[in-house]
Enzyme design. Structure first.
Site, PDB file in Angstrom:
ATOM      1  N   GLY A   1       0.829  -1.201   0.000  1.00 53.93           N
ATOM      2  CA  GLY A   1       0.000   0.000   0.000  1.00 53.93           C
ATOM      3  C   GLY A   1       0.861   1.247   0.000  1.00 53.93           C
ATOM      4  N   CYS A   2       0.282   2.351   0.400  1.00 51.38           N
ATOM      5  CA  CYS A   2       0.976   3.635   0.418  1.00 51.38           C
ATOM      6  C   CYS A   2       2.211   3.579   1.321  1.00 51.38           C
ATOM      7  CB  CYS A   2       0.020   4.718   0.912  1.00 51.38           C
ATOM      8  SG  CYS A   2       0.789   6.320   1.133  1.00 51.38           S
ATOM      9  N   PHE A   3       3.346   4.036   0.809  1.00 50.02           N
ATOM     10  CA  PHE A   3       4.563   3.944   1.629  1.00 50.02           C
ATOM     11  C   PHE A   3       4.543   4.872   2.831  1.00 50.02           C
ATOM     12  CE2 PHE A   3       6.907   6.263  -2.141  1.00 50.02           C
ATOM     13  CZ  PHE A   3       6.174   7.427  -1.934  1.00 50.02           C
TER      14      PHE A   3
ATOM     15  N   CYS B   1       2.168   4.939   4.968  1.00 47.34           N
ATOM     16  CA  CYS B   1       1.623   4.112   6.055  1.00 47.34           C
ATOM     17  C   CYS B   1       2.686   3.177   6.617  1.00 47.34           C
ATOM     18  CB  CYS B   1       0.438   3.297   5.549  1.00 47.34           C
ATOM     19  SG  CYS B   1      -0.909   4.267   4.841  1.00 47.34           S
TER      20      CYS B   1
END
Length: 294
Positions: A130-132, A134
């Protein structure tokens, strides 16, 4: 004595039982020692741990003198307690023919902590899930993690930039490069938290973030990391109703993301995306992995 979470207090001091498959250590295969979460006394060695399929960490032998037995309040089972602080661990069963020792210590994960046996120097792990932003925010907060860098893996150097990656056709995946000390936190422990902090059954999507750049992937930096990642994935798959789609790949060139994507959550925690997505995730995992957080 350690500062305990509400669940840890209920288990260790009030003899509660956590829900099966809700705790840690079920899939951890690192070499080390399992300790009492309350007083840190050594209880079990990792070579005594086995997968009983029951949903709680299981051991077929304890460190000599570390565990005390007593008849449970119901008069039917044998309770096990930390021999040092009398914290409730769980129950012990015999005669199930699950291992050669024919004994199963069924232990609440909330009653345990883990210390790796390692003399290796600093290592690197690379995960995408997912989004880095996070992943970076989460792994930055772990004891034994020295540095986390957000970046890109899987594509060409000329396309390793945020606009190109966001279009979803650069071949890159948003990843974090984690620099860690194996004698403090093992690669297996990082894997355990990685699988737990995102949905490994979701292909090219994590929550509202959609696209191949958000793929669940482990870029193994060595043959040993590849073997450990594969083993943990396979073991998790045995207890998952859905296929785990996490890819396990050989190491690829890592390209650091732009400066404004580094340390993002720490500088923008009040931003809407951080507030509703990252902050609750960190709080939830901090309760489950309390002994690993700084």
């Amino acid at each position: 004595m350690a500062q305990l979470t509400e669940l840890e207090q209920r288990v260790l001091r009030e003899k509660a039982t956590e829900h099966p498959f809700s705790g840690r250590f079920l899939y951890l295969q690192s070499d080390g020692v399992y300790r009492c979460r309350n007083c840190a006394a050594p209880l079990y060695r990792s070579d005594a741990k086995f997968d009983a399929g029951c949903g709680w960490p299981s051991f077929d032998d304890e460190i000599a003198g570390a565990v005390r037995r007593q008849v449970d309040a119901d008069g039917r089972r044998t309770e096990i307690l930390c021999g040092n602080c009398n914290g409730h661990l769980g129950h012990v069963f015999a005669g199930e023919q699950l291992t050669a020792r024919n004994t199963r210590h069924c232990v609440n994960a909330a009653a345990l902590a883990f210390t790796p046996n390692s003399t290796e120097g600093q290592q690197v792990a690379v995960f995408g899930g997912g989004c880095f932003w996070c992943l970076e925010a989460l792994f930055q907060r772990l004891i034994g993690v020295d540095k986390v860098v957000s970046g890109y893996c899987g594509g060409e150097a000329s396309k390793a930039n945020y606009p190109a990656v966001c279009r979803g056709d650069s071949g890159h995946i948003e990843v974090v490069q984690i620099h860690f000390t194996p004698s403090v936190i093992s690669y297996g422990q990082l894997l355990e938290l990685f699988f737990d902090c995102h949905d490994p059954c979701s292909w090219d999507q994590q929550g509202a973030d959609k696209g191949s750049q958000y793929r669940s992937v482990i870029f193994a930096q060595s043959e040993a990391q590849h073997a450990e990642a594969l083993a943990q994935k396979q073991q998790r798959q045995q207890h998952s109703p859905q296929p785990l789609v996490t890819q396990i790949s050989a190491a690829q060139p890592f390209y650091s993301a732009e400066a404004d994507h580094q340390n993002y959550y720490n500088q923008h925690s009040s931003q809407a995306y951080c507030d509703w997505n990252i902050t609750p995730k960190i709080a939830k995992l901090q309760q489950k992995y309390a002994d690993r957080f700084k």
